[in-house]
Design a protein around this motif. Structure first.
Motif, PDB file in Angstrom:
ATOM      1  N   MET A   1       0.828  -0.957   0.099  1.00 29.95           N
ATOM      2  CA  MET A   1       0.218   0.261   0.362  1.00 29.95           C
ATOM      3  C   MET A   1       1.001   1.550   0.042  1.00 29.95           C
ATOM      4  N   HIS A   2       0.138   2.046  -1.056  1.00 28.36           N
ATOM      5  CA  HIS A   2       1.457   3.096  -1.044  1.00 28.36           C
ATOM      6  C   HIS A   2       0.449   4.690   0.059  1.00 28.36           C
ATOM      7  N   VAL A   3       1.380   5.431   0.713  1.00 27.51           N
ATOM      8  CA  VAL A   3       0.798   5.870   1.586  1.00 27.51           C
ATOM      9  C   VAL A   3       1.535   7.455   1.280  1.00 27.51           C
ATOM     10  N   SER A   4       0.848   8.412   0.423  1.00 29.92           N
ATOM     11  CA  SER A   4       1.446   9.976   0.132  1.00 29.92           C
ATOM     12  C   SER A   4       2.178  10.649   1.438  1.00 29.92           C
ATOM     13  N   PRO A   5       3.359  11.276   1.052  1.00 31.90           N
ATOM     14  CA  PRO A   5       3.838  12.027   2.348  1.00 31.90           C
ATOM     15  C   PRO A   5       2.468  13.352   3.031  1.00 31.90           C
ATOM     16  N   TYR A   6       1.654  13.058   2.029  1.00 36.67           N
ATOM     17  CA  TYR A   6       0.745  14.922   2.029  1.00 36.67           C
ATOM     18  C   TYR A   6      -0.791  14.473   3.459  1.00 36.67           C
ATOM     19  N   THR A   7      -0.410  12.989   2.980  1.00 36.80           N
ATOM     20  CA  THR A   7      -1.064  12.412   4.001  1.00 36.80           C
ATOM     21  C   THR A   7      -0.825  12.325   5.027  1.00 36.80           C
ATOM     22  N   LEU A   8      -0.089  11.782   5.370  1.00 37.70           N
ATOM     23  CA  LEU A   8       0.819  11.498   6.501  1.00 37.70           C
ATOM     24  C   LEU A   8       0.692  13.004   7.616  1.00 37.70           C
ATOM     25  N   VAL A   9       1.395  14.160   7.157  1.00 38.04           N
ATOM     26  CA  VAL A   9       1.149  15.641   7.226  1.00 38.04           C
ATOM     27  C   VAL A   9       0.187  16.307   8.155  1.00 38.04           C
ATOM     28  N   HIS A  10      -0.972  15.920   7.048  1.00 36.92           N
ATOM     29  CA  HIS A  10      -2.201  16.323   7.195  1.00 36.92           C
ATOM     30  C   HIS A  10      -2.662  15.118   8.475  1.00 36.92           C
ATOM     31  N   VAL A  11      -2.457  14.602   9.034  1.00 38.18           N
ATOM     32  CA  VAL A  11      -2.816  13.285  10.148  1.00 38.18           C
ATOM     33  C   VAL A  11      -2.169  13.570  11.485  1.00 38.18           C
ATOM     34  N   ASP A  12      -0.766  14.017  11.021  1.00 36.15           N
ATOM     35  CA  ASP A  12       0.428  14.226  11.916  1.00 36.15           C
ATOM     36  C   ASP A  12      -0.425  16.036  12.318  1.00 36.15           C
ATOM     37  N   LEU A  13      -1.048  16.461  11.488  1.00 30.59           N
ATOM     38  CA  LEU A  13      -1.670  17.866  12.025  1.00 30.59           C
ATOM     39  C   LEU A  13      -2.702  18.028  12.868  1.00 30.59           C
ATOM     40  N   TYR A  14      -3.434  16.906  12.455  1.00 31.55           N
ATOM     41  CA  TYR A  14      -4.923  17.061  13.106  1.00 31.55           C
ATOM     42  C   TYR A  14      -4.431  16.439  15.027  1.00 31.55           C
ATOM     43  N   ALA A  15      -3.290  15.727  14.440  1.00 33.06           N
ATOM     44  CA  ALA A  15      -2.966  14.816  16.166  1.00 33.06           C
ATOM     45  C   ALA A  15      -2.844  16.149  16.666  1.00 33.06           C
ATOM     46  N   ASP A  16      -1.913  16.987  16.472  1.00 30.94           N
ATOM     47  CA  ASP A  16      -1.835  17.873  16.902  1.00 30.94           C
ATOM     48  C   ASP A  16      -2.417  19.275  17.478  1.00 30.94           C
ATOM     49  N   SER A  17      -3.497  19.250  16.424  1.00 26.84           N
ATOM     50  CA  SER A  17      -4.704  20.095  16.660  1.00 26.84           C
ATOM     51  C   SER A  17      -5.092  19.752  17.890  1.00 26.84           C
ATOM     52  N   ASP A  18      -5.202  17.609  17.681  1.00 23.45           N
ATOM     53  CA  ASP A  18      -6.486  17.410  19.123  1.00 23.45           C
ATOM     54  C   ASP A  18      -5.357  17.811  20.368  1.00 23.45           C
ATOM     55  N   THR A  19      -4.332  17.739  20.385  1.00 20.88           N
ATOM     56  CA  THR A  19      -3.217  17.604  21.460  1.00 20.88           C
ATOM     57  C   THR A  19      -4.059  19.184  21.994  1.00 20.88           C
ATOM     58  N   LEU A  20      -3.220  20.175  20.801  1.00 20.12           N
ATOM     59  CA  LEU A  20      -3.415  21.569  21.229  1.00 20.12           C
ATOM     60  C   LEU A  20      -4.824  22.487  22.061  1.00 20.12           C
ATOM     61  N   THR A  21      -5.751  21.704  21.749  1.00 20.47           N
ATOM     62  CA  THR A  21      -7.220  21.391  21.767  1.00 20.47           C
ATOM     63  C   THR A  21      -7.008  20.596  23.303  1.00 20.47           C
ATOM     64  N   ALA A  22      -6.677  19.057  23.258  1.00 21.29           N
ATOM     65  CA  ALA A  22      -6.607  18.908  24.623  1.00 21.29           C
ATOM     66  C   ALA A  22      -6.278  19.683  25.275  1.00 21.29           C
ATOM     67  N   ARG A  23      -5.332  20.365  25.442  1.00 21.07           N
ATOM     68  CA  ARG A  23      -4.437  21.496  26.437  1.00 21.07           C
ATOM     69  C   ARG A  23      -4.974  22.537  26.887  1.00 21.07           C
ATOM     70  N   HIS A  24      -6.089  23.300  25.486  1.00 18.21           N
ATOM     71  CA  HIS A  24      -6.743  24.210  25.791  1.00 18.21           C
ATOM     72  C   HIS A  24      -7.606  23.697  27.046  1.00 18.21           C
ATOM     73  N   ASP A  25      -8.548  23.012  26.957  1.00 21.97           N
ATOM     74  CA  ASP A  25      -9.328  22.095  27.401  1.00 21.97           C
ATOM     75  C   ASP A  25      -9.614  22.143  28.858  1.00 21.97           C
ATOM     76  N   ARG A  26      -8.114  22.197  29.140  1.00 24.99           N
ATOM     77  CA  ARG A  26      -7.536  21.256  30.388  1.00 24.99           C
ATOM     78  C   ARG A  26      -7.250  23.115  31.506  1.00 24.99           C
ATOM     79  N   PHE A  27      -6.671  23.819  30.450  1.00 35.84           N
ATOM     80  CA  PHE A  27      -6.556  24.505  31.004  1.00 35.84           C
ATOM     81  C   PHE A  27      -8.122  25.325  31.252  1.00 35.84           C
ATOM     82  N   LYS A  28      -8.351  25.581  30.166  1.00 33.69           N
ATOM     83  CA  LYS A  28     -10.345  26.460  30.722  1.00 33.69           C
ATOM     84  C   LYS A  28     -10.510  25.278  31.826  1.00 33.69           C
TER      85      LYS A  28
END
Length: 71
Positions: A1-28
């Protein structure tokens, strides 16, 4: 199976976003808890101050408190 590097970046951005959202929620949540504690402390302090102000030995109580606090 071939995975595009753009897909990995896209997934990583969402992972970072989820982490920031969780941190923000804990802060609030922490800020809500601290505000509630401060509200309780303020209420307690005003009640205590009113009791001291109404006491016949107000000046002696305040002088003793200041002495104990090193003022």
């Amino acid at each position: 199976m071939h995975v595009s590097p753009y897909t990995l970046v896209h997934v990583d951005l969402y992972a970072d976003s989820d982490t920031l959202t969780a941190r923000h929620d804990r802060f609030k949540q922490r800020m809500r808890e601290l505000k509630e504690r401060q509200k309780y402390a303020d209420n307690w302090w005003h009640a205590l101050r009113a009791a001291v102000d109404a006491h016949p030995d107000r000046q002696a109580i305040l002088a003793d408190s200041q002495r104990r606090a090193g003022r």
